[in-house]
Design a protein around this motif. Structure first.
Motif, short mmCIF file in Angstrom:
data_model
loop_
_atom_site.label_atom_id
_atom_site.label_comp_id
_atom_site.label_asym_id
_atom_site.label_seq_id
_atom_site.Cartn_x
_atom_site.Cartn_y
_atom_site.Cartn_z
N VAL A 321 4.48 4.55 -0.28
CA VAL A 321 4.60 4.26 1.20
C VAL A 321 5.77 5.08 1.75
N ALA A 322 6.87 5.48 0.87
CA ALA A 322 8.06 6.22 1.64
C ALA A 322 7.60 7.82 2.01
N VAL A 346 -3.67 7.77 2.51
CA VAL A 346 -3.21 8.37 1.13
C VAL A 346 -3.77 10.09 1.15
N VAL A 347 -2.69 11.05 1.03
CA VAL A 347 -3.33 12.09 0.80
C VAL A 347 -2.57 12.81 -0.30
N PRO A 348 -3.02 14.19 -0.56
CA PRO A 348 -2.37 14.89 -1.78
C PRO A 348 -1.07 15.29 -1.87
N GLY A 349 -0.20 15.04 -2.80
CA GLY A 349 1.09 15.22 -2.76
C GLY A 349 1.86 13.68 -2.86
N MET A 350 1.13 12.70 -2.43
CA MET A 350 1.52 11.30 -2.56
C MET A 350 1.51 10.78 -4.06
N ALA A 351 2.34 9.93 -4.71
CA ALA A 351 2.30 9.33 -6.05
C ALA A 351 0.80 8.64 -6.23
N ALA A 352 0.38 7.91 -5.22
CA ALA A 352 -0.65 7.48 -5.56
C ALA A 352 -2.16 8.53 -5.24
N ASP A 354 -1.49 11.66 -6.48
CA ASP A 354 -1.47 12.89 -7.56
C ASP A 354 -1.36 12.25 -9.15
N GLN A 355 -0.87 11.06 -9.37
CA GLN A 355 -0.45 10.54 -10.55
C GLN A 355 -1.56 9.59 -10.73
N GLU A 356 -1.65 9.04 -12.25
CA GLU A 356 -2.41 7.95 -12.60
C GLU A 356 -1.75 6.68 -12.31
N THR A 357 -2.65 5.83 -11.76
CA THR A 357 -2.08 4.79 -11.36
C THR A 357 -2.76 3.55 -12.43
N PHE A 358 -1.83 2.95 -13.28
CA PHE A 358 -2.48 1.96 -14.29
C PHE A 358 -2.15 0.69 -13.86
N GLY A 359 -2.98 0.18 -13.06
CA GLY A 359 -2.76 -1.20 -12.38
C GLY A 359 -3.75 -1.53 -11.25
N PRO A 360 -3.57 -2.64 -10.64
CA PRO A 360 -4.48 -3.06 -9.50
C PRO A 360 -4.05 -2.43 -8.03
N LEU A 361 -3.97 -1.07 -8.07
CA LEU A 361 -3.64 -0.31 -7.08
C LEU A 361 -4.75 0.72 -6.59
N ALA A 362 -5.15 0.42 -5.31
CA ALA A 362 -6.39 1.21 -4.76
C ALA A 362 -5.98 2.31 -3.74
#
Length: 452
Positions: A321-322, A346-352, A354-362
């Protein structure tokens, strides 16, 4: 040293397990070798019969095992039952197909006879994670034990109750003692186990960091390893897709097991013409999920398995979000519970992204067109699988070569199936589990050549 497992939903203690002493660990390793010397001589038909019995033990005690899964890692009870049933399926599959897989492979050469035999190699160590505490173990154990090897399990400490029950499944099924053993040890004992002469190979399902560390140890000791690591699967939706059907698939692909799956869809790459419709319908579907006690039959979203996991996911949400992502739904955390969350733009460079998000985040990502969607999909260090939703399956098949991942699913979520090989590319690991491929990983493919 003692290990305690606790219910992530309410913090109540589930069990306490005492770590093996160094002497007890070495004794178990030595017994695994002794057991292998006898087990390898047991006729394959008998090994298959025992595996079939193991599947029946799972079905006969499904409530006992499902409850332990739910209590230790928070999976909704209905999903825990499904996990146990899937374990029984993989037992049936290898019991019915092992003789075909392990048959001599005749190869015509100048020899009077030439063929490849498939011999067991010895004890195989499994280092397993908590997210599918029964399934991850059985998909390794079913083919590995049936091929004539013995098994050693080093499970995640928060699911040692499940590990104990898994060992008991094989005992109840009638397997000889020490053919499959559960090792209650701290991770600092890993190299001691891998370096022991008894252990001939290992398989690990876990994080990229864990995989790297274990691969380094196994390489140093020149022992084969199979790694199934993290993932950041893309879920691509074309403009001609059935949006309602795609949303239904997407909801399961992201929220099953509270999103705690390496092969969960994490990046939803939507061709811009359907972006708003998909995001709106998906967000509304997420709102209908029922959070609560995972032992409740109606619960569809439980807590994450540990507090540190929920903290990490919430940090990724806040960071994204930041960085400019839009918080469309959720975003709050209460202990181990993290609210199902949808991020837009969401775009490349954001944590959501680039990173693996292990939980209920789409993470919702907009693509200009189909080619751009695949370009975005490939912007990942992981390579487990990709889903494409479209009515034009013939065209979708032509794009399969653009995907470097190990799986490509059209109009279906990426999932494991005993009949199909499963694994990853890039930072998602190497080697294959399931199908014939999974059985071939831990056998000696021996060339036999007879002249005259």
């Amino acid at each position: 040293m003692e290990f305690k497992s606790s219910n992530p939903y309410n913090g109540e203690e589930v069990g306490v397990y005492t770590a093996l002493t160094k002497e007890a660990l070495v004794e178990k390793l030595n017994k695994s070798q002794i057991a292998f010397n006898a087990w390898r001589k047991v006729p394959l038909s008998e090994r298959c019969s025992l595996l079939k019995k193991a599947g029946q033990v799972l079905r006969d005690n499904i409530e006992e095992y499902a409850q332990m899964i739910t209590l230790e890692m928070g999976k909704p009870i209905k999903e825990s039952r499904s996990e146990v049933n899937k374990c029984a399926w993989v037992c049936d599959y290898y019991a019915e197909n092992a003789e075909t897989f392990l048959a001599n492979e005749i190869i015509k050469t100048d020899a009077a006879q030439s063929f490849v035999s498939h011999d067991p190699i010895g004890s195989v160590l499994a280092i397993m994670p908590w997210n599918f505490p029964f399934w991850q173990v059985f998909r390794y154990a079913a083919p590995t034990l049936t091929a004539g090897n013995t098994g050693l399990l080093k499970h995640a400490p928060n699911v040692f109750g499940c590990a104990k029950q898994i060992e008991e499944v094989f005992i109840r099924a009638g397997y000889p003692r020490y053919v499959f053993q559960n090792l209650i040890v701290h991770h600092d004992q890993t190299e001691t186990i891998i370096s022991h002469d008894t252990v001939k190979a290992l398989t690990l399902t876990g994080s990229e960091r864990a995989g790297s560390a274990v691969a380094e140890i196994s390489g140093r000791h020149i022992k084969k390893s199979v790694l199934e690591l993290g993932g950041n699967n893309a879920f691509i939706v074309w403009e001609d897709a059935d949006i309602d059907a795609s949303v239904k698939i997407a909801l399961t692909a992201r929220m099953l097991n509270c999103g705690q799956s390496c092969i969960a869809a994490k990046r939803f790459i939507l061709v811009e013409g359907i972006y708003e419709e998909f995001v709106t319908k998906f967000t509304n579907a997420v709102k209908e999920l029922k959070s609560g006690d995972p032992m409740d039959e109606n619960t569809t979203i439980g807590p994450l398995a540990r507090l540190d996991l929920a903290n990490q996911l919430n940090a990724q949400v806040k960071e994204s979000v930041a960085q400019g992502a839009k918080l469309l739904l959720g975003g709050t955390q209460n202990g181990c519970y993290h609210e199902p969350t949808v991020l837009g733009d969401v775009v490349p460079g954001m944590a959501a992204f680039d990173q693996e998000t292990f939980g209920p985040l789409a993470a919702m990502i907009k693509a200009k067109d189909i080619d751009h969607a695949f370009e975005l999909s490939e912007k990942s260090k992981y390579g487990l699988g990709v889903t494409v939703c479209t009515k034009n399956t013939e065209k979708a098949l032509k794009y399969a070569h653009k995907v470097s991942d190990a799986a490509y699913f059209i109009n279906e979520l990426v999932k494991s199936d005993p009949r199909l090989p499963f694994g990853g590319t890039k930072k998602s690991g190497y080697g294959r589990e399931l199908a014939k491929d999974g059985m071939m990983e831990f056998v000696n493919r021996k060339t036999i050549y007879v002249k005259g």
